[in-house]
Design a protein around this motif. Structure first.
Motif, PDB file in Angstrom:
ATOM      1  N   ALA A 148       0.827  -1.211   0.000  1.00  0.00           N
ATOM      2  CA  ALA A 148       0.000   0.000   0.000  1.00  0.00           C
ATOM      3  C   ALA A 148       0.860   1.258   0.000  1.00  0.00           C
ATOM      4  O   ALA A 148       1.809   1.373   0.770  1.00  0.00           O
ATOM      5  N   LEU A 149       0.554   2.182  -0.897  1.00  0.00           N
ATOM      6  CA  LEU A 149       1.257   3.458  -0.988  1.00  0.00           C
ATOM      7  C   LEU A 149       0.282   4.583  -0.684  1.00  0.00           C
ATOM      8  O   LEU A 149      -0.887   4.490  -1.040  1.00  0.00           O
ATOM      9  N   PRO A 150       0.777   5.681  -0.088  1.00  0.00           N
ATOM     10  CA  PRO A 150      -0.139   6.811   0.111  1.00  0.00           C
ATOM     11  C   PRO A 150      -0.454   7.490  -1.225  1.00  0.00           C
ATOM     12  O   PRO A 150       0.362   7.471  -2.139  1.00  0.00           O
ATOM     13  N   CYS A 151      -1.651   8.037  -1.326  1.00  0.00           N
ATOM     14  CA  CYS A 151      -2.058   8.785  -2.518  1.00  0.00           C
ATOM     15  C   CYS A 151      -2.479  10.177  -2.048  1.00  0.00           C
ATOM     16  O   CYS A 151      -3.307  10.290  -1.157  1.00  0.00           O
ATOM     17  N   ARG A 152      -1.843  11.192  -2.601  1.00  0.00           N
ATOM     18  CA  ARG A 152      -2.176  12.560  -2.192  1.00  0.00           C
ATOM     19  C   ARG A 152      -2.897  13.277  -3.318  1.00  0.00           C
ATOM     20  O   ARG A 152      -2.536  13.134  -4.474  1.00  0.00           O
ATOM     21  N   ALA A 153      -3.893  14.060  -2.938  1.00  0.00           N
ATOM     22  CA  ALA A 153      -4.664  14.800  -3.936  1.00  0.00           C
ATOM     23  C   ALA A 153      -4.625  16.276  -3.609  1.00  0.00           C
ATOM     24  O   ALA A 153      -4.745  16.662  -2.452  1.00  0.00           O
ATOM     25  N   ALA A 154      -4.420  17.099  -4.634  1.00  0.00           N
ATOM     26  CA  ALA A 154      -4.505  18.547  -4.460  1.00  0.00           C
ATOM     27  C   ALA A 154      -5.890  18.996  -4.913  1.00  0.00           C
ATOM     28  O   ALA A 154      -6.460  18.386  -5.815  1.00  0.00           O
ATOM     29  N   PRO A 155      -6.452  20.031  -4.280  1.00  0.00           N
ATOM     30  CA  PRO A 155      -7.806  20.460  -4.655  1.00  0.00           C
ATOM     31  C   PRO A 155      -7.880  20.908  -6.108  1.00  0.00           C
ATOM     32  O   PRO A 155      -6.885  21.366  -6.672  1.00  0.00           O
ATOM     33  N   PRO A 156      -9.073  20.753  -6.746  1.00  0.00           N
ATOM     34  CA  PRO A 156      -9.204  21.100  -8.163  1.00  0.00           C
ATOM     35  C   PRO A 156      -9.099  22.594  -8.422  1.00  0.00           C
ATOM     36  O   PRO A 156      -9.499  23.407  -7.591  1.00  0.00           O
ATOM     37  N   HIS A 157      -8.543  22.927  -9.585  1.00  0.00           N
ATOM     38  CA  HIS A 157      -8.503  24.301 -10.081  1.00  0.00           C
ATOM     39  C   HIS A 157      -9.167  24.319 -11.440  1.00  0.00           C
ATOM     40  O   HIS A 157      -9.236  23.301 -12.118  1.00  0.00           O
ATOM     41  N   PHE A 158      -9.563  25.520 -11.879  1.00  0.00           N
ATOM     42  CA  PHE A 158     -10.074  25.642 -13.246  1.00  0.00           C
ATOM     43  C   PHE A 158      -8.999  25.274 -14.248  1.00  0.00           C
ATOM     44  O   PHE A 158      -7.823  25.539 -14.032  1.00  0.00           O
TER      45      PHE A 158
END
Ligand SMILES: *[C@@H]1O[C@H](CO)[C@@H](O)[C@H](O)[C@H]1NC(C)=O
Ligand SMILES: *[C@@H]1O[C@H](CO)[C@@H](O)[C@H](O)[C@H]1NC(C)=O
Ligand SMILES: *[C@@H]1O[C@H](CO)[C@@H](O)[C@H](O)[C@H]1NC(C)=O
Ligand SMILES: *[C@@H]1O[C@H](CO)[C@@H](O)[C@H](O)[C@H]1NC(C)=O
Ligand SMILES: *[C@@H]1O[C@H](CO)[C@@H](O)[C@H](O)[C@H]1NC(C)=O
Length: 318
Positions: A210-220
């Motif tokens: 298992a690896l961590p998955c990071r998400a950045a908030p959406p932009h236009f």
């Protein structure tokens, strides 16, 4: 166009059938993940970075998914499992990184509710589709390469969908992952995307891979609707697009370098996102740990909590 199983929330009596959802997703996937000039597969040198840095290392030149060639989706449509796979590799690949590898997007619709056999085992319903991304066999450009993906979505009115993190005390279905991330589109019939912040570095998915998955908030972001008539029929009125970045893995722990394998999945749906109840295992542990008096207290607490939820019109409780 209507589902066989009667009314569903959000879509009223005319909910899309799983097959329609599948074809919609199969034709929309080029918009979301393939084809647009801004959509990219990232690779970073994670050799010398700490956990928290973003981006997670020096970037190598990204692979533009617009410059990938893809298999004919028709050949991989499997009505029995309601699934289809896009498999692609860069058309121009001088270093031969994808000589033995591919990037694949597998979409799957579901005839009813349940959980897939493999982690992270998100609860799904007939109103949802799963999208699984797998990078397999491609040669990394460094010994400690980390990968990322830029994903495009439709915006909602003047805003991008809201990114939300939910914590839970239950990791039965996704080992050691106590978080659920989701993107929510506000108005009805609303849509959602859900995922566990975990990816896997072996096809045998487990705690060790298992690896961590990071998400950045959406932009236009700028994008164009694909030509597909079915996508245009559904999304013609949308003219704004958002994009967000995902990165998989960290410089320590398991990684793509283990087996040249990376997979990650998310659930897309319409209506209200499915909500996980506590799993039988966690309930069992609670019973064992708390004993009967504790359980009575817990039941009382839940009762109060549910009462409170009703009063506060289902505001999230932290
Ligand atoms: C990693 O960082 C250390 C100290 O900051 C440095 O000495 C080393 O050369 C770096 N290695 C690479 C591969 O950049
Ligand atoms: C994909 O394959 C189907 C049949 O296998 C064929 O009818 C269709 O034209 C093909 N599409 C493309 C873009 O090659
Ligand atoms: C691809 O596989 C072949 C046969 O297994 C091997 O000889 C070749 O070195 C591989 N190429 C890359 C770039 O890994
Ligand atoms: C990868 O590791 C090998 C052996 O540890 C080393 O010889 C090589 O220089 C490394 N390559 C890069 C790009 O860091
Ligand atoms: C994603 O990351 C890349 C490189 O780190 C950056 O160029 C791009 O603008 C980012 N996309 C979004 C939507 O934040």
């Amino acid at each position: 166009m209507c589902g066989r199983e009667g009314p569903r929330r959000g879509w009223g009596r005319c909910a899309p059938s799983p097959l329609l959802l599948l074809s919609l997703l199969a034709s929309a996937a080029p918009l979301a993940l393939l084809g647009e000039e801004t959509r990219q597969l990232f690779e970073f040198d994670g050799a010398n970075t700490s956990e928290a840095t973003q981006p997670p290392g020096d970037p190598y030149p990204p692979y533009s998914l617009a410059k990938f060639s893809w298999n004919n989706i028709t050949d991989s449509l499997d009505p029995a499992t309601l699934s289809a796979t896009f498999r692609g590799h860069p058309t121009d690949d001088p270093a031969g990184a994808f000589a033995n590898g591919s990037l694949a997007f597998r979409v799957q619709a579901f005839p009813g509710s349940g959980r897939p056999a493999q982690p992270p085992r998100l609860l799904h319903s007939a109103d949802t589709c799963q999208l699984e991304v797998a990078l397999v066999g491609a040669s990394p450009r460094g010994n400690r390469s980390l990968f990322g993906l830029e994903v495009a979505t439709l915006g909602q009115g003047p805003a991008c969908p809201l990114m939300q993190e939910q914590r839970s005390i239950d990791d039965e279905y996704a080992p050691a992952v106590f978080q659920l991330d989701q993107l929510l589109w506000g108005s009805l019939p609303s849509g959602f995307v859900q995922w566990r912040p975990v990816a896997f570095s072996q096809s045998q998915r487990g705690r060790e891979s298992a690896l961590p998955c990071r998400a950045a908030p959406p932009h236009f972001a700028s994008a164009h609707l694909p030509q597909s008539p079915i996508v245009r029929a559904f999304f013609e009125s949308h003219n704004n697009f958002c994009a967000f970045n995902l990165t998989f893995g960290a410089s320590t722990g398991p990684g793509y370098w283990d087996a040249h394998y990376l997979s990650w999945s998310m659930l897309l749906g319409v209506g209200t996102p499915p909500v996980d109840a506590l799993s039988p295992l966690v309930l069992g542990i609670m019973v064992a740990a708390l004993g009967a008096p504790g359980l009575v207290l817990l039941a009382g607490g839940l009762f109060l909590l549910l009462g409170h939820r009703r009063w506060s019109e289902y505001q999230p409780i932290n």
